[in-house]
Design a protein around this motif. Structure first.
Motif, PDB file in Angstrom:
ATOM      1  N   LYS A  69       0.830  -1.210   0.000  1.00 16.68           N
ATOM      2  CA  LYS A  69       0.000   0.000   0.000  1.00 16.68           C
ATOM      3  C   LYS A  69       0.865   1.261   0.000  1.00 16.68           C
ATOM      4  O   LYS A  69       0.467   2.301  -0.531  1.00 16.68           O
ATOM      5  CB  LYS A  69      -0.949   0.000   1.205  1.00 16.68           C
ATOM      6  N   GLU A  70       2.059   1.177   0.603  1.00 17.97           N
ATOM      7  CA  GLU A  70       2.990   2.306   0.573  1.00 17.97           C
ATOM      8  C   GLU A  70       3.480   2.547  -0.852  1.00 17.97           C
ATOM      9  O   GLU A  70       3.628   3.695  -1.280  1.00 17.97           O
ATOM     10  CB  GLU A  70       4.175   2.042   1.506  1.00 17.97           C
ATOM     11  N   VAL A  71       3.741   1.454  -1.595  1.00 16.99           N
ATOM     12  CA  VAL A  71       4.153   1.585  -2.988  1.00 16.99           C
ATOM     13  C   VAL A  71       3.013   2.196  -3.803  1.00 16.99           C
ATOM     14  O   VAL A  71       3.234   3.045  -4.666  1.00 16.99           O
ATOM     15  CB  VAL A  71       4.553   0.217  -3.581  1.00 16.99           C
ATOM     16  N   TRP A  72       1.792   1.760  -3.521  1.00 17.67           N
ATOM     17  CA  TRP A  72       0.626   2.312  -4.219  1.00 17.67           C
ATOM     18  C   TRP A  72       0.493   3.811  -3.953  1.00 17.67           C
ATOM     19  O   TRP A  72       0.169   4.585  -4.861  1.00 17.67           O
ATOM     20  CB  TRP A  72      -0.639   1.577  -3.756  1.00 17.67           C
ATOM     21  N   HIS A  73       0.755   4.199  -2.716  1.00 13.91           N
ATOM     22  CA  HIS A  73       0.701   5.628  -2.374  1.00 13.91           C
ATOM     23  C   HIS A  73       1.734   6.419  -3.175  1.00 13.91           C
ATOM     24  O   HIS A  73       1.440   7.506  -3.697  1.00 13.91           O
ATOM     25  CB  HIS A  73       0.931   5.819  -0.875  1.00 13.91           C
ATOM     26  N   LEU A  74       2.933   5.867  -3.313  1.00 19.11           N
ATOM     27  CA  LEU A  74       3.978   6.530  -4.092  1.00 19.11           C
ATOM     28  C   LEU A  74       3.591   6.598  -5.568  1.00 19.11           C
ATOM     29  O   LEU A  74       3.858   7.591  -6.258  1.00 19.11           O
ATOM     30  CB  LEU A  74       5.305   5.773  -3.941  1.00 19.11           C
ATOM     31  N   ALA A  75       2.955   5.528  -6.063  1.00 24.19           N
ATOM     32  CA  ALA A  75       2.580   5.464  -7.476  1.00 24.19           C
ATOM     33  C   ALA A  75       1.423   6.389  -7.821  1.00 24.19           C
ATOM     34  O   ALA A  75       1.210   6.716  -8.997  1.00 24.19           O
ATOM     35  CB  ALA A  75       2.225   4.035  -7.862  1.00 24.19           C
ATOM     36  N   THR A  76       0.648   6.791  -6.814  1.00 26.85           N
ATOM     37  CA  THR A  76      -0.515   7.652  -7.072  1.00 26.85           C
ATOM     38  C   THR A  76      -0.285   9.100  -6.643  1.00 26.85           C
ATOM     39  O   THR A  76      -1.246   9.881  -6.595  1.00 26.85           O
ATOM     40  CB  THR A  76      -1.759   7.087  -6.348  1.00 26.85           C
ATOM     41  N   GLU A  77       0.956   9.443  -6.356  1.00 27.06           N
ATOM     42  CA  GLU A  77       1.264  10.845  -6.067  1.00 27.06           C
ATOM     43  C   GLU A  77       1.252  11.652  -7.364  1.00 27.06           C
ATOM     44  O   GLU A  77       1.504  11.106  -8.450  1.00 27.06           O
ATOM     45  CB  GLU A  77       2.617  10.958  -5.369  1.00 27.06           C
ATOM     46  N   PRO A  78       0.944  12.946  -7.289  1.00 26.90           N
ATOM     47  CA  PRO A  78       0.779  13.771  -8.508  1.00 26.90           C
ATOM     48  C   PRO A  78       1.951  13.696  -9.481  1.00 26.90           C
ATOM     49  O   PRO A  78       1.740  13.589 -10.694  1.00 26.90           O
ATOM     50  CB  PRO A  78       0.624  15.184  -7.938  1.00 26.90           C
ATOM     51  N   GLY A  79       3.186  13.723  -8.976  1.00 28.17           N
ATOM     52  CA  GLY A  79       4.351  13.715  -9.863  1.00 28.17           C
ATOM     53  C   GLY A  79       4.404  12.477 -10.736  1.00 28.17           C
ATOM     54  O   GLY A  79       4.603  12.574 -11.956  1.00 28.17           O
ATOM     55  N   PHE A  80       4.196  11.299 -10.135  1.00 29.59           N
ATOM     56  CA  PHE A  80       4.275  10.070 -10.917  1.00 29.59           C
ATOM     57  C   PHE A  80       3.048   9.891 -11.803  1.00 29.59           C
ATOM     58  O   PHE A  80       3.147   9.334 -12.897  1.00 29.59           O
ATOM     59  CB  PHE A  80       4.447   8.853 -10.003  1.00 29.59           C
ATOM     60  N   LEU A  81       1.885  10.362 -11.352  1.00 31.82           N
ATOM     61  CA  LEU A  81       0.691  10.294 -12.192  1.00 31.82           C
ATOM     62  C   LEU A  81       0.869  11.127 -13.458  1.00 31.82           C
ATOM     63  O   LEU A  81       0.445  10.724 -14.547  1.00 31.82           O
ATOM     64  CB  LEU A  81      -0.540  10.774 -11.409  1.00 31.82           C
ATOM     65  N   VAL A  82       1.505  12.286 -13.317  1.00 30.00           N
ATOM     66  CA  VAL A  82       1.793  13.122 -14.489  1.00 30.00           C
ATOM     67  C   VAL A  82       2.729  12.377 -15.443  1.00 30.00           C
ATOM     68  O   VAL A  82       2.531  12.379 -16.662  1.00 30.00           O
ATOM     69  CB  VAL A  82       2.412  14.470 -14.063  1.00 30.00           C
ATOM     70  N   TYR A  83       3.760  11.711 -14.866  1.00 29.59           N
ATOM     71  CA  TYR A  83       4.691  10.937 -15.698  1.00 29.59           C
ATOM     72  C   TYR A  83       3.951   9.826 -16.443  1.00 29.59           C
ATOM     73  O   TYR A  83       4.165   9.621 -17.650  1.00 29.59           O
ATOM     74  CB  TYR A  83       5.802  10.341 -14.831  1.00 29.59           C
ATOM     75  N   ILE A  84       3.071   9.091 -15.745  1.00 28.08           N
ATOM     76  CA  ILE A  84       2.313   8.009 -16.375  1.00 28.08           C
ATOM     77  C   ILE A  84       1.448   8.550 -17.508  1.00 28.08           C
ATOM     78  O   ILE A  84       1.375   7.944 -18.589  1.00 28.08           O
ATOM     79  CB  ILE A  84       1.430   7.278 -15.337  1.00 28.08           C
TER      80      ILE A  84
END
Length: 328
Positions: free
Chosen positions: A136-151
């Protein structure tokens, strides 16, 4: 296990992966050569290599290497694991020189040395892995604005390349296929890292497969891997492998490091000098890889330029065709 110990485990797994994968190319080629003497060559559609033990040993070695590489991402940051993939190129080149008698040019030796120096530099200055106690910590990191913009950027660029440029420019511009592979590859590595962490924690007694996030990461890995394999095969089938391999390595590694830095913030606790040193090591590896690929066939056989400029060979009956060049 501490963060530094995790980095050491990740380093050992990454180097082991390179040894297994590098040797697999040589062992499989030995099997293919034996198969060519006993039946139809693989290049012409033959499958006699399936009866050669050497080919199967090579496949087993490659699978073991990929498993070790997968596990390495669970322990060490991607900025440490991914560039070490260049070591497999070194290992296969050295083995080919001694076992297959494929001469390694002096510039190839220099390329190997550069890869070793660059890898050592990155290993000595790699950031410590972030402590993660749940997927769930990895999921939190993956759904932060910076990485969502990258995706979102990756998704848009990949879709544009696939639906707009593959059909019109794929056969003439190598970067179309390689761009798709490299961009999706950076997402693949982040997914692999998440699944690897989930497996690591599960083996430690904290079952992570009860969370839907673990399965979602698994689906992402499978989907991105299939996309990568599809378009990498297209690139290898269309363009010269000696050109595709270093370009793909450079782009894939670069995008993976960018994605890892954004998602896991691996440079957050490092100063400018450490980051600059890591980047110098990365550029050194890229330079060595490029040099190794560009010179791997030098001295092993005459070049086309030599063949077609020689007066004696020009009159040979086998040299009546116009030489073909790769379209890049």
């Amino acid at each position: 296990m501490g963060k530094t110990q995790d980095n050491v485990v990740g380093l050992i797994l990454a180097v082991s992966s390179s040894v297994f994968i590098g040797s697999s190319f040589i062992v499989k080629k030995m099997g293919l050569k034996k198969a060519a003497n006993n039946g139809k060559r693989a290049a012409t559609g033959g499958h006699s290599y399936l009866y050669e033990p050497f080919w199967w040993f090579g496949m087993i070695s490659m699978i073991a290497g990929e498993i070790a590489n997968f596990a390495a991402y669970a322990f060490a940051p991607a900025i440490l694991v991914t560039p070490l993939g260049a070591l497999s190129i070194i290992f296969s080149s050295v083995l080919a020189h001694f076992i297959l008698k494929e001469r390694l040019h002096i510039f190839g030796v220099l390329g190997c040395a550069l890869c070793v120096v660059g890898s050592t530099t990155i290993v000595l200055h790699a950031p410590k892995e972030k402590d993660i106690h749940s997927v769930k910590e990895v999921w939190h990191l993956a759904t932060e604005p910076g990485f969502l913009v990258y995706i979102c950027i990756v998704a848009v660029v990949v879709f544009v390349l696939i639906f707009r440029f593959v059909r019109t420019h794929g056969q003439s511009h190598m970067l179309v296929y390689i761009g798709i592979c490299s961009l999706t590859g950076s997402i693949t590595v982040m997914g692999v890292k998440a699944v690897g962490i989930a497996l690591k924690l599960t083996f430690e007694g904290l079952n992570q497969f009860i969370y839907f996030e673990t399965w979602l990461f698994t689906v992402v890995v499978v989907g991105c891997c299939l996309t990568q394999i599809n378009y990498l095969n297209k690139a290898l089938d269309t363009f010269n492998t000696a050109v595709v391999s270093p370009v793909y390595y450079v782009m894939f590694t670069s995008f993976t490091i960018i994605a890892s830095v954004i998602m896991f913030k691996e440079w957050a606790k490092q100063d400018a000098s450490q980051i600059a040193t890591e980047m110098c090591g990365f550029v050194t590896i890229l330079s060595g890889t490029f040099l190794l690929h560009r010179t791997k066939d030098m001295g092993s056989k005459p070049s086309e330029a030599t063949i077609y400029s020689s007066p004696d060979l020009l009159n040979h009956p086998d040299n009546t065709k116009t030489p073909q060049t790769d379209q890049i």
